[in-house]
Design a protein around this motif. Structure first.
Motif, short mmCIF file in Angstrom:
data_model
loop_
_atom_site.label_atom_id
_atom_site.label_comp_id
_atom_site.label_asym_id
_atom_site.label_seq_id
_atom_site.Cartn_x
_atom_site.Cartn_y
_atom_site.Cartn_z
N ALA A 1 36.05 54.62 0.41
CA ALA A 1 36.12 56.07 0.32
C ALA A 1 35.02 56.72 1.14
O ALA A 1 35.19 57.79 1.70
N LEU A 2 33.88 56.05 1.22
CA LEU A 2 32.75 56.63 1.94
C LEU A 2 32.80 56.29 3.42
O LEU A 2 31.84 56.52 4.14
N GLY A 3 33.90 55.70 3.86
CA GLY A 3 34.08 55.55 5.30
C GLY A 3 33.98 54.14 5.84
O GLY A 3 33.96 53.94 7.04
N ALA A 4 33.90 53.12 4.94
CA ALA A 4 33.87 51.75 5.45
C ALA A 4 35.28 51.31 5.76
O ALA A 4 36.17 51.49 4.95
N SER A 5 35.48 50.76 6.95
CA SER A 5 36.80 50.21 7.25
C SER A 5 36.85 48.80 6.70
O SER A 5 35.83 48.23 6.32
N ARG A 6 38.06 48.22 6.66
CA ARG A 6 38.17 46.85 6.15
C ARG A 6 37.31 45.92 6.99
O ARG A 6 36.74 44.97 6.48
N ARG A 7 37.26 46.21 8.29
CA ARG A 7 36.50 45.34 9.17
C ARG A 7 35.02 45.33 8.81
O ARG A 7 34.39 44.29 8.74
N THR A 8 34.48 46.53 8.59
CA THR A 8 33.06 46.60 8.23
C THR A 8 32.80 45.84 6.93
O THR A 8 31.83 45.12 6.82
N LEU A 9 33.71 46.06 5.96
CA LEU A 9 33.51 45.40 4.67
C LEU A 9 33.58 43.88 4.84
O LEU A 9 32.81 43.14 4.26
N PHE A 10 34.53 43.47 5.68
CA PHE A 10 34.70 42.04 5.91
C PHE A 10 33.40 41.46 6.47
O PHE A 10 32.88 40.46 5.99
N ALA A 11 32.85 42.18 7.45
CA ALA A 11 31.59 41.73 8.05
C ALA A 11 30.51 41.62 6.99
O ALA A 11 29.78 40.63 6.90
N GLN A 12 30.45 42.66 6.14
CA GLN A 12 29.39 42.68 5.11
C GLN A 12 29.48 41.45 4.21
O GLN A 12 28.48 40.77 3.97
N TYR A 13 30.67 41.14 3.72
CA TYR A 13 30.76 40.04 2.74
C TYR A 13 30.70 38.67 3.40
O TYR A 13 30.22 37.72 2.81
N ILE A 14 31.17 38.59 4.66
CA ILE A 14 31.04 37.31 5.36
C ILE A 14 29.57 37.02 5.61
O ILE A 14 29.12 35.88 5.51
N ILE A 15 28.82 38.08 5.93
CA ILE A 15 27.38 37.86 6.14
C ILE A 15 26.73 37.39 4.84
O ILE A 15 25.89 36.50 4.84
N GLU A 16 27.20 37.95 3.73
CA GLU A 16 26.66 37.49 2.45
C GLU A 16 26.97 36.00 2.25
O GLU A 16 26.10 35.22 1.86
N SER A 17 28.22 35.61 2.55
CA SER A 17 28.59 34.19 2.43
C SER A 17 27.73 33.33 3.35
O SER A 17 27.25 32.26 2.96
N ALA A 18 27.54 33.82 4.58
CA ALA A 18 26.77 33.04 5.55
C ALA A 18 25.33 32.87 5.08
O ALA A 18 24.73 31.82 5.26
N CYS A 19 24.77 33.93 4.44
CA CYS A 19 23.41 33.82 3.92
C CYS A 19 23.33 32.71 2.89
O CYS A 19 22.41 31.89 2.91
N LEU A 77 33.94 29.60 5.72
CA LEU A 77 35.31 29.24 5.36
C LEU A 77 35.54 29.47 3.87
O LEU A 77 36.57 30.02 3.46
N ALA A 78 34.55 29.06 3.07
CA ALA A 78 34.67 29.24 1.63
C ALA A 78 34.73 30.71 1.28
O ALA A 78 35.40 31.12 0.34
N GLY A 79 34.03 31.55 2.08
CA GLY A 79 33.97 32.97 1.79
C GLY A 79 35.18 33.74 2.29
O GLY A 79 35.41 34.89 1.91
N LEU A 80 35.94 33.09 3.17
CA LEU A 80 37.03 33.79 3.84
C LEU A 80 38.07 34.37 2.87
O LEU A 80 38.36 35.55 2.89
N TYR A 81 38.57 33.50 2.02
CA TYR A 81 39.62 33.95 1.11
C TYR A 81 39.11 34.99 0.12
O TYR A 81 39.72 36.06 -0.01
N PRO A 82 37.99 34.72 -0.57
CA PRO A 82 37.49 35.75 -1.48
C PRO A 82 37.23 37.08 -0.78
O PRO A 82 37.54 38.14 -1.31
N THR A 83 36.70 37.03 0.44
CA THR A 83 36.41 38.26 1.16
C THR A 83 37.71 38.98 1.52
O THR A 83 37.82 40.20 1.38
N TRP A 84 38.66 38.21 1.96
CA TRP A 84 39.95 38.81 2.32
C TRP A 84 40.57 39.49 1.10
O TRP A 84 41.05 40.61 1.17
#
Lengths: 232, 437, 404
Positions: B346-364, B416-423
């Motif tokens: 709602a605040l303007g994040a596209s799916r792509r941005t969100l995807f990046a955010q959570y994949i980075i969390e998985s990568a961390c 890879l493990a984060g892919l499905y949950p993030t999606w």
């Protein structure tokens, strides 16, 4: 600034079709303060979600600032939400893990402002709602009214021209509701267009335009501003 | 934005520390276990002489019993008979060649106080040193004239040089081996190829020899041969002479062939040689000569031990369990985050941005798990080293390649493990999450 | 129990979470059962007796380097010295050490001639003191007499006339009746006759991975060789004390040779099975850690699903569900997920075993281990879900009326 023509939204489950909106048409002009009332399940929230680009619609035309929304992809829609629209919700929807500063920061990040600009806007808006001193607090440390004021600060941080409010006072007591309402009126006076869904008639009457949604159709109740028009 | 996502990841990891810790430990253990066993396998299957492994060929001739193949899978014996070894040597058809066998000897140092001691030896022909690039500190190898003239010369390693000559330049000095004097012609620096490709008949991971003497010393009985001997027929003649002329295999023969044409020529030469020997009633089995380069040779001889393969398979499955665990926990976590995701949209994040955010969390989480995994791998290798002792010496150390691949494996697998949950998370319908809960 | 269908349908609505736990359980069962099986196989190998009185035996390597050396005289002197040392029970010269990995093997056949079937056998060249020194049990026939012992030159290809074999070897040669082997003739090197004069119960070959490890023969030879070994049996408990004494006595008695690698049979056994022991330790670590990971995974996911359903659970409590009913809901849910994983895991366990059998030539797994694994995993699942389930049961009914 907002024009909907014959917009319909149909939910399909296995064998039932539900029309949440039916040939819904409405125009909202720059500077309007529109209140939307209607019974439960009439389509108020669906209208707000479509207006806020949170949901897609099944048929019809929807122009925002003369841009047709229907062809836009997720990224373009996100960009419009971020730049033109501010949201206020009944349950505030602050992110519990983030402090007030970071909560207001969220849309600014997506906008891509630099650090200095963000800081200045966050401080300015929190100051405007009277919570600048509590920037480092978590949402859970605030009262409901304070939380809603933070949510308003967040909605305004990007200078949206269009503010959508869904029962902004629904979770607040009368006194707090009054102060939030005054804040919204001030914001409207400064030029921001507001569409507010409410079930409270007193609050609805304070808006410059009042429409009612019933069974997914709109009816204009009381035209205060002469140049607004409604197509029933 | 990248650093913003990092900060969000930190907040989220700290906030759900129990769950995050569980994921990090799970990934760490999975990576640790896999890296431990992969390292052992990797070192076992390492190329011991990378710059010229494709030009060095082991020669195999099928001189075995007509009634029974040497190996059930039909591969010829891994060693040669004395007759064939010397015949191939005398034919002199390769760019370089080396006939060799394992041996041992007793060194009697000068001086009353010094006790005689036993050394492992290799009896080889002159080209051995140049073919396998032995690093000399002093002097060098002997030449083929020394092989022909049966000169009593010796190349010693630096350890033996230290022990007998106190580490000084001993070239030209005499060394008493098995009661005979040998002249030192060279001293080599530390040299210990793993696997010890040039002779794996007594184990692929043995240490290199301590002294090297001309191959002729064996026939002269100046040095005692050791190593593996296999016979399918009792020697016909008597004594050592009879043994040398027998069908027992106990020699390794290597050739250096600079290009493919040389290799093909040499193989035709070998085939012609065997055809010729058939005339003497030898080589009754079908033509089955092999000319394998170093890596093909190690592959054919299966130097990677079964236990190592089995444990690698187990630990990779273990890693999968750990990743499934992480997928489950990330999924649980992302479902808990649905309201925040709706709001961010709602605040303007596209799916792509969100995807990046959570994949980075998985990568961390992956990086943290990877670092922890390296610690576990190090501990695991120490443990394996302790359990096996000298049996796996040199096969339990982490090198930079393995460190880098451990981290990479951790990040890739956690993403890879984060892919499905993030999606799943990014397909949250924002409007459904924003109403009062 | 009417709830079963309800729990199942609820589970189907959160397929992915259940699937992940199920897969984890399946893989855990796969790995666990195969690992236990491999450990059992290794333990069985390590438990086989060598036939030797290992605790009281040690050996030394005798490497001759002097060129003027009368080997026959030196050997007799050495054996006299060893056998007369106080505390030594007996001693022999021997060509190979059981379990050490290095030795000789030959083929024996019951009919003379080229191309006849022969049975592989480990060769121990010893004299008439071997049975006493090694601590072997002679179960039929008789020991060598002193006159049977011959001298063997290095590279000699002829064999003595008599031999003593192990029971396993006798069974391989004379399948119908191993007792009948005594007095029979077997042929070595295809046509040299050897008469079997005795049978010992057990004496392992030097190669513990060989499938004929129980097949050995004693050959009455004293060896003239530059490198041989002396096996020495001491009185019980005196081995460690005698080792340095004997090493020094031998080294001092004759300077033309080196005495090295003074080693006990215990060390040889440890070294011989070190790989097995190591694999067993690694596998047991893997099993424990794996089970813990899976257990904690179940805890983590259950906690999350309970946190998400707090209001729903409160509502159920408000509507009259007892604490026990809430707990059993989660325990039954866990049994359903586990069952799915276990069915998959049994297939996986058998599949992995087939792969191991094919590529690494192991033997097929037995059903008891799979049953054991299944029980363990059900138990682990129930244990793991216990804490989250209790937490769920303790959610107050009033949660239902509060807004989140």
């Amino acid at each position: 600034m907002l024009t909907m023509k014959n917009v319909s939204k149909v939910f399909k489950t296995d064998n039932i079709q539900t029309h949440a909106l039916r040939d819904f048409s409405l125009t909202v002009n720059e500077g309007d303060f529109v209140s939307v009332t209607g019974p439960s399940g009439s389509g108020k929230t669906t209208f707000l979600n479509i207006a806020g680009l949170l949901e897609t619609f099944s048929s019809g035309d929807f122009l925002l600032d003369d841009i047709s929304i229907q062809q836009l992809n997720d990224r373009q829609r996100s960009k419009i939400r971020n730049e033109k629209i501010g949201f206020i919700f009944q349950s505030f929807n602050l992110i519990p893990d983030l402090n007030l500063f970071d909560n207001v920061d969220v849309p600014l990040r997506y906008r891509g402002f630099n650090a200095k600009e963000r800081k200045q806007r966050i401080e300015h808006n929190l100051d405007m709602v009277g919570l600048a001193s509590r920037m480092k607090h978590l949402p859970s440390q605030l009262s409901g009214g304070q939380q809603q004021r933070v949510a308003i600060a967040r909605a305004l941080a990007t200078d949206p021209r269009f503010l959508l409010a869904d029962e902004p006072t629904g979770n607040l007591d009368t006194q707090m509701a009054q102060s939030v309402m005054s804040l919204l009126e001030d914001i409207n006076k400064q030029g921001t267009t507001i569409v507010m869904v409410t079930h409270d008639n007193d609050l609805a009457n304070r808006a410059s335009r009042k429409i009612q949604i019933k069974d997914g159709r709109v009816s204009e109740l009381d035209v205060v501003v002469a140049n607004s028009q409604a197509i029933a | 934005m990248f650093f913003y996502y990092l900060r969000l990841a930190r907040i989220s990891i700290v906030k759900h520390w129990g769950l995050s810790l569980l994921m990090i430990v799970a990934i760490g253990l999975g990576i640790g276990a896999s890296m431990t066993t992969v390292t052992v396998n990797y070192l076992m299957s390492a190329n011991p002489i990378p710059h010229k492994s494709s030009q060095l060929y082991n020669v195999q001739l099928d001189s075995w019993d007509i009634n029974e193949p040497y190996n059930d899978d039909g591969t010829p014996p891994e060693q040669l008979t004395y007759r064939d070894g010397t015949n191939l040597l005398n034919a002199n058809k390769a760019f370089r060649h080396s006939l060799q066998a394992q041996a041992n000897g007793v060194i009697e140092p000068e001086g009353k106080d010094s006790l005689p001691f036993m050394v492992s030896a290799r009896a080889n022909t002159a080209d051995f040193f140049t073919m396998f690039d032995l690093p000399f500190i002093y002097g060098g190898g002997w030449d083929s004239a020394a092989d022909l003239n049966k000169q009593q010369v010796v190349v010693i390693n630096s350890e033996t040089n230290q022990r007998v000559f106190g580490g000084e330049n001993s070239v030209g000095r005499d060394l008493k081996i098995n009661g005979n004097y040998f002249k030192v012609v060279g001293v080599i620096d530390y040299w210990d190829p793993k696997p010890r490709f040039y002779d794996i008949s007594t184990g692929a991971f043995n240490d290199a020899e301590e002294i090297f003497v001309p191959f002729a010393m064996i026939a002269e009985e100046k040095i005692g041969r050791s190593g593996n001997t296999n016979c399918w027929k009792t020697p016909e003649g008597e004594g050592f002479e009879g043994f040398l002329n027998s069908e027992c295999v106990w020699l390794q023969f290597w050739v250096e062939l600079p290009n493919q044409q040389d290799k093909e020529d040499y193989l035709s030469f070998l085939n012609a040689y065997v055809e010729e020997q058939k005339a003497f009633g030898r080589f009754e089995r079908p033509l089955n000569n092999k000319l394998l380069n170093v890596m093909q040779w190690l592959e054919q001889q299966q130097v990677v031990e079964d236990d190592a393969i089995m444990m690698m398979a187990m630990s990779l499955m273990f890693l999968i369990v750990c990743l499934l665990n992480t997928v489950g926990l990330l999924l649980a976590k992302s479902l808990g985050k649905a309201p925040e995701i709706g709001l961010r949209q709602a605040l303007g994040a596209s799916r792509r941005t969100l995807f990046a955010q959570y994949i980075i969390e998985s990568a961390c989480i992956g990086i943290a798990g990877g670092i922890l995994g390296l610690c576990f791998a190090w501990l695991g290798l120490q443990g394996i080293g302790a359990l096996y002792g000298d049996m796996l010496k040199g096969l339990t150390s982490l090198d930079t390649n393995m460190v880098a691949s451990a981290i990479a494996l951790a990040i890739v697998s956690s993403i890879l493990a984060g892919l499905y949950p993030t999606w799943r998370a990014c397909n949250v319908q924002p409007s459904q999450q924003l109403k009062s809960q | 129990m009417l709830e079963l269908g309800l729990i199942f349908r609820a589970l189907l609505r959160n397929k992915v979470g259940a699937l992940l736990i199920g897969l984890q359980i399946a893989l855990t069962l796969t790995i666990m059962t195969n690992a236990i099986f491999m450990m059992q196989e290794r333990n069985a190998q390590m438990d086989r007796p060598s036939g030797l009185d290992e605790a009281n035996l040690f050996f030394v390597n005798n490497t001759i380097f002097a060129t003027d050396y009368n080997q026959q005289v030196a050997l007799e002197e050495d054996l006299t010295l060893l056998r007369n040392t106080e505390g030594v029970v007996d001693a022999i010269q021997i060509n190979a050490i059981p379990m050490s990995g290095g030795g000789w093997s030959m083929g024996l056949q019951t009919e003379s001639g080229v191309g006849k079937d022969s049975v592989g056998v480990a060769v121990y060249m010893v004299d008439d003191h071997a049975i006493n020194t090694l601590g072997l049990e002679l179960i039929a026939g008789e020991n060598f007499s002193i006159n049977d012992i011959q001298w063997r030159e290095s590279s000699q290809t002829t064999w003595p006339a008599k031999t003593i074999i192990t029971q396993a070897m006798a069974e391989s040669l004379f399948a119908d009746d191993w007792h009948s082997a005594v007095g029979k003739t077997a042929y070595i090197s295809q046509e040299q006759p050897m008469q079997i004069i005795g049978i010992v119960k057990t004496l392992q070959a030097p190669w513990n991975g060989w499938d004929g490890v129980e097949r050995s023969m004693l050959v009455p030879f004293k060896m003239e060789t530059m490198g041989s070994r002396y096996m020495i049996k001491t009185e019980p408990g005196r081995r460690d004390e005698l080792m340095p004494i004997i090493e020094k006595a031998l080294a001092d008695s004759n300077k033309g040779r080196i005495i090295r690698r003074v080693t006990t049979m215990d060390d040889i056994r440890e070294r011989s099975y070190r790989g097995h022991n190591a694999v067993n330790k690694i596998l047991s670590t893997v099993i424990v850690v794996l089970t813990l990971i899976t257990g904690f995974g179940i805890v983590g996911l259950a906690m999350f699903s309970i946190n998400r359903r707090t209001k729903q659970i409160g509502t159920r409590r408000a509507l009259g569900a007892s604490k026990g009913q809430i707990m059993s809901y989660f325990m039954i849910e866990n049994i359903m997920i586990s069952s799915f994983g276990i069915v998959l895991g049994i297939a996986g366990a058998i599949g992995l075993n087939i792969w191991l059998v094919n590529t690494l030539s192991m033997s097929p797994i037995n059903i008891e281990i799979i049953v054991f694994g299944v029980i363990v995993l059900y138990f682990v699942g129930q244990l793991a879900v216990l804490y989250p389930a209790r937490k769920a049961a303790n959610i107050p009914p009033a949660t239902a009326t509060r807004t989140a």
